[in-house]
Scaffold this active site. Structure first.
Site, mmCIF file in Angstrom:
data_model
loop_
_atom_site.group_PDB
_atom_site.id
_atom_site.type_symbol
_atom_site.label_atom_id
_atom_site.label_comp_id
_atom_site.label_asym_id
_atom_site.label_seq_id
_atom_site.Cartn_x
_atom_site.Cartn_y
_atom_site.Cartn_z
ATOM 1 N NE ARG A 125 -2.021 1.846 3.410
ATOM 2 C CZ ARG A 125 -1.859 1.455 4.677
ATOM 3 N NH1 ARG A 125 -2.438 0.377 5.144
ATOM 4 N NH2 ARG A 125 -1.104 2.153 5.495
ATOM 5 C CD GLU A 144 4.573 4.598 5.945
ATOM 6 O OE1 GLU A 144 5.693 4.421 6.462
ATOM 7 O OE2 GLU A 144 3.506 4.388 6.543
ATOM 8 C CG ASN A 146 2.604 0.954 4.662
ATOM 9 O OD1 ASN A 146 3.128 1.174 5.734
ATOM 10 N ND2 ASN A 146 1.852 1.856 4.041
ATOM 11 C CB SER A 151 -3.660 -3.332 8.035
ATOM 12 O OG SER A 151 -3.269 -2.067 8.488
ATOM 13 C CE LYS A 305 8.864 5.144 7.278
ATOM 14 N NZ LYS A 305 8.466 3.730 7.337
ATOM 15 C CE LYS A 364 8.066 9.958 7.228
ATOM 16 N NZ LYS A 364 7.323 9.337 6.125
ATOM 17 C CD GLU A 368 7.121 0.287 7.556
ATOM 18 O OE1 GLU A 368 5.996 0.791 7.365
ATOM 19 O OE2 GLU A 368 8.152 0.727 7.044
ATOM 20 N N GLY A 369 4.327 0.709 11.411
ATOM 21 C CA GLY A 369 3.316 0.570 12.454
ATOM 22 C C GLY A 369 2.812 1.875 13.039
ATOM 23 N NE ARG A 450 -4.173 5.211 6.573
ATOM 24 C CZ ARG A 450 -2.891 4.972 6.802
ATOM 25 N NH1 ARG A 450 -2.522 4.322 7.878
ATOM 26 N NH2 ARG A 450 -1.971 5.400 5.962
#
Length: 474
Positions: A125, A144, A146, A151, A305, A364, A368-369, A450
């Protein structure tokens, strides 16, 4: 960009009634999370936080994000196959970042032994924000990509009905019809299905590597259900189960509880806290196997990254995607400013610029997360601490994207209904499958919007800051 739902946001009584209707519809549609109190059980669930209204997104930027997704799929796949590029790019990072170093060690072990896997599956994604330009227009800028455990494809396929319902309640039927249908979970399942077919064993299973405490289980079940509808069985296991019960035969076929595994789909394993020494052993066993890993370790490294920052350097895309100038141009158009913090003059200059204008940058780490980035005063303190240390090489600097804020209501269990100023992040889901050197599938399969209140700098839905949304094309 147009202002959005203006007058509707001013009638508090109407907003509260709409919110009640929206929440009931979300529950009916399956926009669900387990509760933080009981993350291992579905006995009590709640709705996943979402916006009351869909947020306005310029159609041209939505189309651009979709158009470049197949390019990003090809790029990630190319990086994952270029062992020399990965080694060179991550050489300074792995000296200072233990997590990336552990992943890289497994990558090297697998290369040394020889890769048993012949089919490769990418479910990724790519996330963007809309940069506000001086002339008032907006530009698509990548935040970024993923490449592991991307998800919300499942829940994103259930939210359009909720926003259509809200608009229909307001008798805005024409507006309701403009909300795009979206079914990423089907597309992600099609990728897994293709990989499973190419693996070529009719009784083999899909092994989903799950966390013990998984609030976002319904998102994952959406993909499992799509696979079961195609007669492909999924088993959910933790890393701990793999280390206790998984084995490889002489051909390095993977068996779990005595059953052959065709595809390993990771929904765990993207953060350091998710690995014990036993879990690292389990990850190595999975990587050594013939099974199709989603992602394989090289593809996880391609999503770091540091790799993102190197890809933005002049000439790097041309080297990885030779003879494809249009592809390179489409990719470059989405890149924000990205700066290396490796020891030396270039890194020194980047740090000096960020300290001089901290509001224009984000620091950064290779994580992740969500919830890991540093902004403003926190970033300044970190840079002051890191500037003379080799540890700085485990970070990158990025230009801070400044979208145009807008009003919306973020609906969360237990929170009052109020209008807040928000910004959005658009994700496009990509799927590709490669057999040997041949790309047999490359497509975009849906989107995720989002939205978060502007006071929250960082963090996704799972991190508890952003909420699910739908783009309203304008």
């Amino acid at each position: 960009m147009a202002t959005g739902w203006g007058s509707l946001l001013r009638d508090e009584q109407q907003l509260e009634e709409l919110a009640r209707q929206a929440v009931d519809r979300a529950l009916a549609e399956g926009v669900l999370l387990r509760t933080s109190q009981e993350p291992s059980s579905s006995d009590v669930v709640s709705y996943a936080p979402f916006t009351l209204f869909p947020s306005l997104v310029p159609s041209a930027l939505l189309e651009q994000a979709y158009a470049v997704q197949m390019d990003f799929n090809m790029l990630v796949d190319a990086v994952s196959q270029d062992a020399a590029f990965l080694e060179q790019t991550l050489s300074s990072t792995i000296k200072r970042d233990d997590f990336t170093a552990r992943l890289f060690d497994i990558h090297k072990q697998v290369l040394k032994e020889g890769i048993a896997q012949t089919v490769f599956l990418g479910l990724n994604r790519s996330d963007y924000m809309f940069q506000r330009n001086a002339d008032g227009s907006a530009a698509l800028k990548q935040i970024e990509i993923n490449t592991i455990s991307a998800s919300f494809g499942g829940l994103a396929s259930r939210t359009p009905a909720v926003h259509r319902h809200v608009l229909n309640v307001l008798s805005k039927t024409q507006e309701a019809a403009k909300i795009l249908s979206n079914n990423p979970s089907e597309g992600l399942a099609l990728g897994i299905t293709k990989a499973w077919e190419l693996y070529g064993s009719a009784n083999a299973l899909v092994l989903l590597i799950a966390q013990e405490k998984e609030r976002n289980i319904f998102d994952q079940r959406a993909i499992e259900n799509e696979l079961l509808a195609r007669n492909i069985h999924v088993i959910r296991r933790r890393f701990e189960d793999v280390s206790e019960k998984a084995s490889l035969d002489q051909d390095r076929r993977l068996f779990m509880d005595g059953q052959e595994v065709a595809v390993v789909y990771f929904r765990d394993g993207y953060m350091p806290s998710q690995y014990s020494p036993q879990n690292w052993e389990a990850r190595l066993l999975l990587e050594r196997s013939r099974a199709v890993k989603c992602p394989d370790i090289a593809t996880q490294l391609a999503g770091t990254k540091k790799v993102q920052q190197e890809l933005s350097r002049m000439g790097v895309l041309e080297m990885l995607l030779p003879g494809q100038p249009e592809t390179v141009a489409r990719l470059h158009a989405t890149f924000a400013g990205l700066y290396s913090l490796d020891m030396g003059e270039e890194g020194d200059q980047a740090i000096a610029e960020a300290l001089a204008a901290p509001s224009q940058f984000v620091l950064k780490p290779q994580r992740e997360g969500g919830g890991n980035n540093l902004y403003g005063e926190e970033m300044v303190q970190a840079l002051e601490r890191l500037k003379d240390s080799e540890e700085r090489a485990s970070y990158i600097l990025m230009e801070k994207i400044e979208p145009e804020p807008f009003g919306n209501c973020l609906l969360r269990p237990g929170s009052p209904v109020r209008v807040v100023q928000c910004i959005s992040e658009l994700g496009i889901f990509g799927v590709y499958v490669r057999q040997g050197k041949t790309l047999v599938m490359n497509k975009h399969v849906g989107h995720l919007l989002r939205t978060k209140a502007i006071e929250h700098a960082d963090g996704g839905v799972a991190a508890g800051v952003a909420v699910l949304d739908n783009p309203y094309p304008v």
